[in-house]
Write a protein that holds these residues in place. Structure first.
Motif, mmCIF file in Angstrom:
data_model
loop_
_atom_site.group_PDB
_atom_site.id
_atom_site.type_symbol
_atom_site.label_atom_id
_atom_site.label_comp_id
_atom_site.label_asym_id
_atom_site.label_seq_id
_atom_site.Cartn_x
_atom_site.Cartn_y
_atom_site.Cartn_z
ATOM 1 N N ARG A 53 0.834 -1.208 0.000
ATOM 2 C CA ARG A 53 0.000 0.000 0.000
ATOM 3 C C ARG A 53 0.871 1.262 0.000
ATOM 4 O O ARG A 53 0.568 2.226 -0.701
ATOM 5 C CB ARG A 53 -0.908 -0.004 1.213
ATOM 6 C CG ARG A 53 -1.865 1.152 1.228
ATOM 7 C CD ARG A 53 -2.836 1.024 2.386
ATOM 8 N NE ARG A 53 -3.694 2.166 2.426
ATOM 9 C CZ ARG A 53 -3.417 3.297 3.089
ATOM 10 N NH1 ARG A 53 -2.303 3.408 3.767
ATOM 11 N NH2 ARG A 53 -4.264 4.305 3.069
ATOM 12 N N GLN A 54 1.955 1.246 0.759
ATOM 13 C CA GLN A 54 2.845 2.415 0.792
ATOM 14 C C GLN A 54 3.528 2.641 -0.548
ATOM 15 O O GLN A 54 3.778 3.775 -0.939
ATOM 16 C CB GLN A 54 3.901 2.263 1.886
ATOM 17 C CG GLN A 54 3.370 2.415 3.264
ATOM 18 C CD GLN A 54 2.765 3.772 3.507
ATOM 19 O OE1 GLN A 54 3.278 4.776 3.046
ATOM 20 N NE2 GLN A 54 1.681 3.817 4.236
ATOM 21 N N ILE A 55 3.842 1.558 -1.251
ATOM 22 C CA ILE A 55 4.538 1.685 -2.518
ATOM 23 C C ILE A 55 3.587 2.121 -3.624
ATOM 24 O O ILE A 55 3.927 2.940 -4.460
ATOM 25 C CB ILE A 55 5.226 0.362 -2.880
ATOM 26 C CG1 ILE A 55 6.374 0.120 -1.912
ATOM 27 C CG2 ILE A 55 5.736 0.365 -4.317
ATOM 28 C CD1 ILE A 55 6.982 -1.251 -2.021
ATOM 29 N N VAL A 56 2.357 1.596 -3.618
ATOM 30 C CA VAL A 56 1.424 1.850 -4.712
ATOM 31 C C VAL A 56 0.712 3.193 -4.597
ATOM 32 O O VAL A 56 0.519 3.888 -5.588
ATOM 33 C CB VAL A 56 0.398 0.700 -4.796
ATOM 34 C CG1 VAL A 56 -0.699 1.016 -5.784
ATOM 35 C CG2 VAL A 56 1.090 -0.583 -5.194
ATOM 36 N N VAL A 57 0.321 3.565 -3.397
ATOM 37 C CA VAL A 57 -0.436 4.800 -3.208
ATOM 38 C C VAL A 57 0.479 5.988 -3.460
ATOM 39 O O VAL A 57 1.563 6.080 -2.882
ATOM 40 C CB VAL A 57 -1.015 4.856 -1.771
ATOM 41 C CG1 VAL A 57 -1.663 6.193 -1.503
ATOM 42 C CG2 VAL A 57 -1.997 3.733 -1.559
ATOM 43 N N PRO A 58 0.079 6.933 -4.313
ATOM 44 C CA PRO A 58 0.941 8.079 -4.582
ATOM 45 C C PRO A 58 1.066 8.959 -3.344
ATOM 46 O O PRO A 58 0.138 9.039 -2.531
ATOM 47 C CB PRO A 58 0.237 8.816 -5.723
ATOM 48 C CG PRO A 58 -1.174 8.354 -5.672
ATOM 49 C CD PRO A 58 -1.163 6.975 -5.082
ATOM 50 N N PRO A 59 2.192 9.629 -3.192
ATOM 51 C CA PRO A 59 2.360 10.488 -2.009
ATOM 52 C C PRO A 59 1.407 11.669 -2.076
ATOM 53 O O PRO A 59 1.046 12.153 -3.136
ATOM 54 C CB PRO A 59 3.816 10.945 -2.101
ATOM 55 C CG PRO A 59 4.183 10.815 -3.546
ATOM 56 C CD PRO A 59 3.337 9.677 -4.082
#
Length: 163
Positions: free
Chosen positions: A154-160
């Motif tokens: 989730r941290q990698i896929v969700v854009p900042p």
């Protein structure tokens, strides 16, 4: 031929916003400290998971008088697996909040996996924390691993978010 005038705003233009200040050494020190605390939290979470899995499995095997094995096993399994998921989410959230990067979830996850894997090997004295018949321990390992994987993905896929 006269062209119609373009409507214009009469409010004065605001000065351009200043770029955000670069983080100073205090911010870097806090992030490094948060990373160290995250690693230790991952270690502590794994040790607590192993201790609980071993204790709970001994309770199930030598169940208290008057309680059925199914009731004790089910309640300990549900409570233990829920506790692992909640603890894993809290540790991963803290790592992300303290370090402030997408890969911060790896800081508690790697030591957690190392300690859990070490619990499945026999010591020189023959002690073994996670035995093959400890279904509660295996369920807790699976729940923790899946939770870390989902949070990391989730941290990698969700854009900042733009701040």
């Amino acid at each position: 031929m006269t062209l119609p005038a373009v409507p214009m705003s009469v409010t004065p233009e605001s000065p351009p916003a200043e770029p955000p200040a670069r983080p100073g050494p205090a911010d870097a020190a806090l992030r490094i400290g948060g990373g160290v605390v995250s690693v230790w939290a991952g270690l502590l979470a794994a040790v607590l998971n192993l201790l609980f899995a071993t204790w709970a499995w001994e309770v199930v095997k030598g169940r208290p008088a008057g309680l059925s094995k199914t009731v004790v096993g089910t309640s300990l399994a549900v409570g233990g697996i829920a506790a692992v998921v909640v603890l894993t989410v809290l540790v991963a959230w803290f790592a992300h909040a303290a370090v402030g990067t997408r890969w911060a979830v790896a800081l508690p996850a790697v030591p957690w996996f190392v300690v859990i894997a070490a619990g499945s090997f026999k010591t020189a004295e023959g002690d073994l924390v996670l035995t093959g018949d400890n279904l509660l321990g295996l369920g807790m390992i699976l729940a923790g691993a899946i939770t870390f994987a989902v949070l990391g993905f989730r941290q990698i896929v969700v854009p900042p978010t733009a701040s």
